[in-house]
Write a protein that holds these residues in place. Sequence first.
Motif, mmCIF file in Angstrom:
data_model
loop_
_atom_site.group_PDB
_atom_site.id
_atom_site.type_symbol
_atom_site.label_atom_id
_atom_site.label_comp_id
_atom_site.label_asym_id
_atom_site.label_seq_id
_atom_site.Cartn_x
_atom_site.Cartn_y
_atom_site.Cartn_z
ATOM 1 N N CYS A 85 -16.924 -0.906 0.457
ATOM 2 C CA CYS A 85 -15.493 -1.018 0.163
ATOM 3 C C CYS A 85 -14.768 -0.922 1.497
ATOM 4 O O CYS A 85 -15.421 -0.766 2.534
ATOM 5 C CB CYS A 85 -15.044 0.119 -0.764
ATOM 6 S SG CYS A 85 -15.343 1.755 -0.047
ATOM 7 N N GLY A 86 -13.455 -0.970 1.479
ATOM 8 C CA GLY A 86 -12.754 -0.843 2.757
ATOM 9 C C GLY A 86 -11.321 -1.280 2.683
ATOM 10 O O GLY A 86 -10.754 -1.475 1.587
ATOM 11 N N SER B 232 -16.955 -6.681 7.045
ATOM 12 C CA SER B 232 -16.144 -6.633 5.824
ATOM 13 C C SER B 232 -17.013 -6.935 4.604
ATOM 14 O O SER B 232 -16.894 -6.296 3.556
ATOM 15 C CB SER B 232 -14.985 -7.630 5.966
ATOM 16 O OG SER B 232 -14.440 -7.937 4.727
ATOM 17 N N THR C 55 -19.918 -3.939 3.909
ATOM 18 C CA THR C 55 -19.523 -2.578 3.519
ATOM 19 C C THR C 55 -19.345 -2.491 1.999
ATOM 20 O O THR C 55 -19.114 -3.499 1.330
ATOM 21 C CB THR C 55 -18.219 -2.169 4.236
ATOM 22 O OG1 THR C 55 -17.369 -3.320 4.355
ATOM 23 C CG2 THR C 55 -18.479 -1.644 5.621
ATOM 24 N N GLY D 167 -5.651 -0.587 -3.167
ATOM 25 C CA GLY D 167 -6.313 -1.319 -4.252
ATOM 26 C C GLY D 167 -7.833 -1.376 -4.092
ATOM 27 O O GLY D 167 -8.574 -1.107 -5.038
ATOM 28 N N GLY D 168 -8.284 -1.687 -2.870
ATOM 29 C CA GLY D 168 -9.710 -1.871 -2.647
ATOM 30 C C GLY D 168 -10.494 -0.573 -2.582
ATOM 31 O O GLY D 168 -11.728 -0.591 -2.471
ATOM 32 N N GLY E 143 -15.351 -0.085 5.365
ATOM 33 C CA GLY E 143 -14.933 -0.888 6.522
ATOM 34 C C GLY E 143 -13.441 -0.759 6.788
ATOM 35 O O GLY E 143 -12.639 -0.700 5.855
ATOM 36 N N ILE E 144 -13.078 -0.703 8.086
ATOM 37 C CA ILE E 144 -11.674 -0.841 8.506
ATOM 38 C C ILE E 144 -11.706 -2.051 9.446
ATOM 39 O O ILE E 144 -12.095 -1.944 10.616
ATOM 40 C CB ILE E 144 -11.170 0.420 9.246
ATOM 41 C CG1 ILE E 144 -11.239 1.660 8.349
ATOM 42 C CG2 ILE E 144 -9.740 0.225 9.795
ATOM 43 C CD1 ILE E 144 -10.253 1.723 7.211
ATOM 44 N N VAL E 145 -11.358 -3.208 8.919
ATOM 45 C CA VAL E 145 -11.670 -4.467 9.600
ATOM 46 C C VAL E 145 -10.442 -5.370 9.593
ATOM 47 O O VAL E 145 -9.666 -5.365 8.628
ATOM 48 C CB VAL E 145 -12.863 -5.143 8.860
ATOM 49 C CG1 VAL E 145 -13.081 -6.551 9.341
ATOM 50 C CG2 VAL E 145 -14.138 -4.311 9.030
ATOM 51 N N VAL F 158 -10.897 -10.925 7.630
ATOM 52 C CA VAL F 158 -11.364 -11.036 6.233
ATOM 53 C C VAL F 158 -12.577 -11.977 6.207
ATOM 54 O O VAL F 158 -12.572 -13.014 6.863
ATOM 55 C CB VAL F 158 -10.227 -11.590 5.330
ATOM 56 C CG1 VAL F 158 -10.700 -11.778 3.893
ATOM 57 C CG2 VAL F 158 -9.008 -10.671 5.370
ATOM 58 N N ARG G 282 0.823 -1.223 0.000
ATOM 59 C CA ARG G 282 0.000 0.000 0.000
ATOM 60 C C ARG G 282 0.851 1.264 0.000
ATOM 61 O O ARG G 282 0.390 2.317 -0.424
ATOM 62 C CB ARG G 282 -0.912 -0.005 1.229
ATOM 63 C CG ARG G 282 -1.955 -1.120 1.144
ATOM 64 C CD ARG G 282 -2.674 -1.348 2.439
ATOM 65 N NE ARG G 282 -3.785 -2.277 2.276
ATOM 66 C CZ ARG G 282 -4.427 -2.850 3.271
ATOM 67 N NH1 ARG G 282 -4.086 -2.595 4.516
ATOM 68 N NH2 ARG G 282 -5.429 -3.675 3.037
HETATM 69 C C1 UD1 Z 1 -6.040 -7.539 -1.844
HETATM 70 C C2 UD1 Z 1 -6.050 -8.947 -1.242
HETATM 71 C C3 UD1 Z 1 -4.660 -9.272 -0.740
HETATM 72 C C4 UD1 Z 1 -3.641 -9.120 -1.895
HETATM 73 C C5 UD1 Z 1 -3.756 -7.732 -2.524
HETATM 74 C C6 UD1 Z 1 -2.887 -7.685 -3.779
HETATM 75 C C7 UD1 Z 1 -8.016 -9.889 -0.111
HETATM 76 C C8 UD1 Z 1 -8.858 -9.968 1.123
HETATM 77 N N1 UD1 Z 1 -6.961 -9.033 -0.118
HETATM 78 O O1 UD1 Z 1 -5.659 -6.618 -0.816
HETATM 79 O O2 UD1 Z 1 -4.641 -10.606 -0.233
HETATM 80 O O3 UD1 Z 1 -2.337 -9.316 -1.418
HETATM 81 O O4 UD1 Z 1 -5.118 -7.470 -2.907
HETATM 82 O O5 UD1 Z 1 -3.124 -6.563 -4.517
HETATM 83 O O6 UD1 Z 1 -8.264 -10.595 -1.059
HETATM 84 N N2 UD1 Z 1 -13.296 -4.482 1.732
HETATM 85 C C9 UD1 Z 1 -14.575 -4.148 2.126
HETATM 86 N N3 UD1 Z 1 -14.806 -3.918 3.447
HETATM 87 C C10 UD1 Z 1 -13.818 -4.023 4.393
HETATM 88 C C11 UD1 Z 1 -12.525 -4.368 3.996
HETATM 89 C C12 UD1 Z 1 -12.277 -4.582 2.639
HETATM 90 O O7 UD1 Z 1 -15.496 -4.060 1.312
HETATM 91 O O8 UD1 Z 1 -14.110 -3.818 5.583
HETATM 92 C C13 UD1 Z 1 -13.053 -4.773 0.288
HETATM 93 C C14 UD1 Z 1 -12.084 -3.799 -0.381
HETATM 94 O O9 UD1 Z 1 -12.752 -2.671 -0.899
HETATM 95 C C15 UD1 Z 1 -11.509 -4.685 -1.467
HETATM 96 C C16 UD1 Z 1 -11.502 -6.084 -0.840
HETATM 97 O O10 UD1 Z 1 -12.434 -6.041 0.214
HETATM 98 O O11 UD1 Z 1 -12.353 -4.713 -2.577
HETATM 99 C C17 UD1 Z 1 -10.136 -6.484 -0.307
HETATM 100 O O12 UD1 Z 1 -9.694 -5.496 0.626
HETATM 101 P P1 UD1 Z 1 -8.167 -5.395 1.086
HETATM 102 O O13 UD1 Z 1 -7.717 -6.744 1.543
HETATM 103 O O14 UD1 Z 1 -7.998 -4.287 2.022
HETATM 104 O O15 UD1 Z 1 -7.548 -5.027 -0.343
HETATM 105 P P2 UD1 Z 1 -6.088 -5.060 -0.883
HETATM 106 O O16 UD1 Z 1 -5.137 -4.366 0.041
HETATM 107 O O17 UD1 Z 1 -6.175 -4.588 -2.285
#
Ligand code: UD1
Length: 372
Positions: A148-149, A143, A146, A42-43, A133-135, A138, A27
């Motif tokens: 996104c997060g 999670s 929400t 990314g998310g 979400g800040i969670v 997984v 990140r």
């Molecule tokens: C993601 C992958 C991670 C990988 C990385 C590579 C997952 C869980 N994470 O991490 O393993 O190394 O890509 O680029 O597969 N989200 C919610 N609500 C929440 C938390 C997250 O909706 O409370 C969504 C995010 O918007 C996103 C997805 O869940 O679409 C994954 O979130 P996160 O793990 O934080 O994303 P990356 O850091 O991109």
Amino acid sequence: MKGNFDHFMKKEIHEQPDAIQQTMRGRVVFDADGNVQRVFLGGMVDYLSTIRRSRRIILCGCGTSYNSAIAVRQLMEELTELPVTLELASDVLDRQCPFFRDDSIIFISQSGETADTLRALEYAKSKGALCIGIVNVVGSAISRATDCGLHINAGAEIGVASTKAYTCQITSMVLLALALSEDSRSRADRRMDIMRGVVTLPDTMRRALELDQKMLALARTLVDENSLLLFGRGYNYATALEGALKVKEVALLHSEGILAGEMKHGPLALVDETLPLVVIATRDSSYLKQKSVIEQLRARDARCILIVSEDDDSLDKFASNEDMIIKVPEVCDCLQPLINIVPLQLLSYHLTVLRGHNVDQPRNLAKSVTVE
Ligand code: UD1
Ligand code: F6R
């Protein structure tokens, strides 16, 4: 599972440098020379412009997760220039808070299963707000529900008292605030200062963890006390609240975190030469005001325990003895709460062991509160 540690809480306190590294992994982006360049979430990429256009940002959670919201509020306001308000999840439901379609609401939860936070999220969705979400966990309910997060990626937290999740939640929201302000040229220097501070956090935190024996010595002097007050302000108001929450929930010792600006509006009446007080006075824009608080407390012969920056000797004279002055490594002002909480986590741990209480399973508490 506990490795060389006697308790999960101690293990998780000491895991914080690595946990924060995991929160940052992928990140924080570096250039070819290894210099920090930008934050990439990314998310969140598809949602950042919607958040920037919202009428306000609301941070919502319970307990320690709520305290992490307090810790980042000031920075989030500074970097986004949006009003940032805080809501305890249970209170959102009790008040039926006015939420709107153009609100961005950030739900913070280690477990992702806390009933109050989940119900507040469902309520916010029914009002059409953007829910973020800040969670930690997984696949947890929050999670999934929400829009996104950010997963904080702190690793499993077993001790009922939240420690590494707190510092990783703050780190995640600092990254989010940085990403939200990326378009702002006028904030480029400030952003760069913070990003440079963020990448040094694991090492700085390792140095803060070296205070372990010092905090054990301090805990020995406090073991028979009935009450402990903590005074903080600005970025470190949250540190006072979170330190007090740790002391009360695991050491079963009454403790209160107080906004130092409120001292003269009531709490000062409690101050005498017996009640132990912690004052957080590391160097930031609140420093001179905290110095004046310390002078006023000492004028009443208060027993002051001071948390100060490591190269600051000017406050030594206000501590009753050398056990009472805690010197912490310095980072960028808005990141200092991540470092200042470490000695207080260690203090609450040692107090609990010395008082003979259950560290990982405090009386009456559950790790995940799945009923309202
Ligand atoms: C993601 C992958 C991670 C990988 C990385 C590579 C997952 C869980 N994470 O991490 O393993 O190394 O890509 O680029 O597969 N989200 C919610 N609500 C929440 C938390 C997250 O909706 O409370 C969504 C995010 O918007 C996103 C997805 O869940 O679409 C994954 O979130 P996160 O793990 O934080 O994303 P990356 O850091 O991109
Ligand atoms: C304190 C503690 C609790 C939780 C609160 C919210 O150490 O653990 O105050 O922070 O119950 O839990 P989560 O973050 O799982 O929603």
